[in-house]
Design a protein around this motif. Structure first.
Motif, PDB file in Angstrom:
ATOM      1  N   SER A  57     -25.586 -39.260  13.009  1.00  0.00           N
ATOM      2  CA  SER A  57     -24.910 -39.284  11.716  1.00  0.00           C
ATOM      3  C   SER A  57     -23.662 -40.161  11.797  1.00  0.00           C
ATOM      4  O   SER A  57     -23.014 -40.232  12.843  1.00  0.00           O
ATOM      5  CB  SER A  57     -24.498 -37.875  11.292  1.00  0.00           C
ATOM      6  N   ARG A  61     -21.674 -34.109  11.463  1.00  0.00           N
ATOM      7  CA  ARG A  61     -22.775 -33.854  12.400  1.00  0.00           C
ATOM      8  C   ARG A  61     -23.822 -32.974  11.760  1.00  0.00           C
ATOM      9  O   ARG A  61     -23.499 -32.086  10.972  1.00  0.00           O
ATOM     10  CB  ARG A  61     -22.255 -33.167  13.673  1.00  0.00           C
ATOM     11  N   ASN A  62     -25.081 -33.230  12.111  1.00  0.00           N
ATOM     12  CA  ASN A  62     -26.193 -32.401  11.646  1.00  0.00           C
ATOM     13  C   ASN A  62     -26.856 -31.724  12.843  1.00  0.00           C
ATOM     14  O   ASN A  62     -27.219 -32.399  13.808  1.00  0.00           O
ATOM     15  CB  ASN A  62     -27.236 -33.246  10.912  1.00  0.00           C
ATOM     16  N   HIS A 106     -24.976 -28.762   8.486  1.00  0.00           N
ATOM     17  CA  HIS A 106     -24.160 -29.977   8.336  1.00  0.00           C
ATOM     18  C   HIS A 106     -22.693 -29.628   8.531  1.00  0.00           C
ATOM     19  O   HIS A 106     -22.137 -28.804   7.800  1.00  0.00           O
ATOM     20  CB  HIS A 106     -24.361 -30.600   6.953  1.00  0.00           C
ATOM     21  N   PRO A 108     -19.171 -31.306   8.318  1.00  0.00           N
ATOM     22  CA  PRO A 108     -18.491 -32.512   7.854  1.00  0.00           C
ATOM     23  C   PRO A 108     -17.262 -32.825   8.702  1.00  0.00           C
ATOM     24  O   PRO A 108     -16.844 -32.013   9.537  1.00  0.00           O
ATOM     25  CB  PRO A 108     -18.097 -32.145   6.428  1.00  0.00           C
ATOM     26  N   GLN A 182     -32.047 -37.432   6.579  1.00  0.00           N
ATOM     27  CA  GLN A 182     -30.825 -37.122   7.304  1.00  0.00           C
ATOM     28  C   GLN A 182     -31.069 -37.275   8.805  1.00  0.00           C
ATOM     29  O   GLN A 182     -32.071 -36.763   9.318  1.00  0.00           O
ATOM     30  CB  GLN A 182     -30.376 -35.682   7.034  1.00  0.00           C
ATOM     31  N   ALA A 338     -23.984 -31.284   1.035  1.00  0.00           N
ATOM     32  CA  ALA A 338     -23.151 -31.842   2.100  1.00  0.00           C
ATOM     33  C   ALA A 338     -21.767 -32.232   1.592  1.00  0.00           C
ATOM     34  O   ALA A 338     -20.793 -32.235   2.356  1.00  0.00           O
ATOM     35  CB  ALA A 338     -23.842 -33.054   2.719  1.00  0.00           C
TER      36      ALA A 338
END
Length: 354
Positions: A57, A61-62, A106, A108, A182, A338
């Motif tokens: 990403s 972060r995912n 997710h 941020p 994503q 998100a």
């Protein structure tokens, strides 16, 4: 020893503000506690290299959290008979390798994180080709890789299991990543025994049901109202979908209710229960090789909120019930969540669910 346990619990309580992630995320956080206090990563935790070449990403972060249906351990070996009996989940050969729990967490760069539950029966393009339920990507790829290795002369059971699972993880990540548009930065995998060990380590959990329910397929047999569940009953509670008003979507809401119960239980847990959670994570959880849990513990937001990605309805295809989805709408919802996570739950109590 006592002071060390207090430190573990202090860090745990900070991280448990993320309660609405998923049952797997609770395991992840619990696993990160001991390592964050000593700034090291335990070598006893299984690591996956399935994400080594995956894109990352560019904003936040995912983390893809996968719960598998398998009744086998990490090496493909059957669980002890007494454990299977207490789990009330059938024999070791049941379940296969479907990813029945799929949650994209997710995180941020700033602000609250959001955990997006992906319904398991969504009909989507699979990374291996063709369409199928999104949960099937793992198991299908595992079978193909094991067959390929056997044809090439590999017959060691543990080597086949390891390679098959790596192929499954890679396929599941690619399928979810493409469907949601994503990238996936990190992976957490846990099977049914891990779900069971959470409740067992805590001495059970408290839940509330709007109505009495009974389902022989999951072992669920609960009266209406507030009640305390032992580990086996708790697993039945989160597994049940038959006899519920909205099937799998009702089961997703149960996972949220169960998380609330786990959080409350952990807030009052003693050092022994906390250590049991840590030990459980070491034997039941798989993480990708580049996942730094100490870094996660330092940077995890104080608030994580939960939502379920939309479906358009149900359909009957090839003898199977599937969820119809509009991929464009799903991806738009992911972007929305998100950037603007859902509001927090209305109160700190244990919600009553179907």
């Amino acid at each position: 020893m006592k002071s060390r346990g207090v430190r573990h619990r202090t860090v745990l309580l900070v991280l448990l503000r993320t309660a609405w992630v998923s049952l797997c995320a609770v395991v992840l956080v619990a696993a990160g506690i001991a390592w964050s206090t000593v700034s090291t990563i335990s070598t006893s935790v299984e690591r996956s290299y399935a994400l080594d070449d995956a894109p990352r990403s560019t904003s936040g972060r995912n983390i893809l959290i996968m719960g598998l249906t398998t009744r086998l351990d990490l090496h493909g070996e059957p669980l002890p008979d007494d454990v299977l009996r207490r789990m009330q989940a059938g024999e070791s050969d049941r379940g296969g390798y479907n990813a029945n729990t799929l949650i994209l967490l997710h995180i941020p760069a700033s602000g609250p994180a959001v955990a997006m539950s992906v319904p398991r029966d969504n009909l989507v393009p699979l990374s291996s080709g063709g369409e199928g339920k999104i949960k099937e990507a793992y198991g299908r790829a595992k079978i193909v890789e094991e067959d390929r290795l056997r044809a090439a002369g590999t017959h060691d059971k543990r080597e086949l299991e390891r390679a098959g699972r790596e192929a499954g993880r890679r396929a599941q990540v690619e399928t979810v990543s493409t469907f949601l548009n994503q990238p996936v930065d990190h992976l957490v995998e846990i099977s049914l025994i891990g779900f069971f060990h959470i409740a067992e380590g805590l001495g059970g959990v408290d839940v509330c049901l709007r109505a009495a329910t009974k389902d022989p397929l999951s072992g669920a047999d609960f009266p209406a109202g507030p009640q305390h569940l032992d580990a086996g009953q708790a697993l039945s509670f989160v597994r049940q979908r038959h006899g519920l008003p909205h099937g799998d979507l009702s089961r997703t809401r149960r996972q949220q209710a169960f998380l609330s119960a786990v959080t409350k239980r952990l807030k009052g847990a003693d050092v022994t229960a906390v250590q049991a959670m840590i030990d459980m994570a070491k034997q039941d959880v798989v993480l990708d090789a580049r996942f730094d849990l100490a870094d996660l513990a330092r940077n995890l937001p104080s608030e994580v909120r939960f939502d379920t990605l939309p479906i358009e309805g149900s359909a009957h295809l090839g003898g199977l019930d599937v969820n119809k989805v509009d991929q464009a709408k799903v991806q738009a919802k992911v972007t929305e969540l998100a950037t603007a996570p859902p509001p927090p739950p209305p109160n700190d109590g244990i919600p009553c669910v179907d």
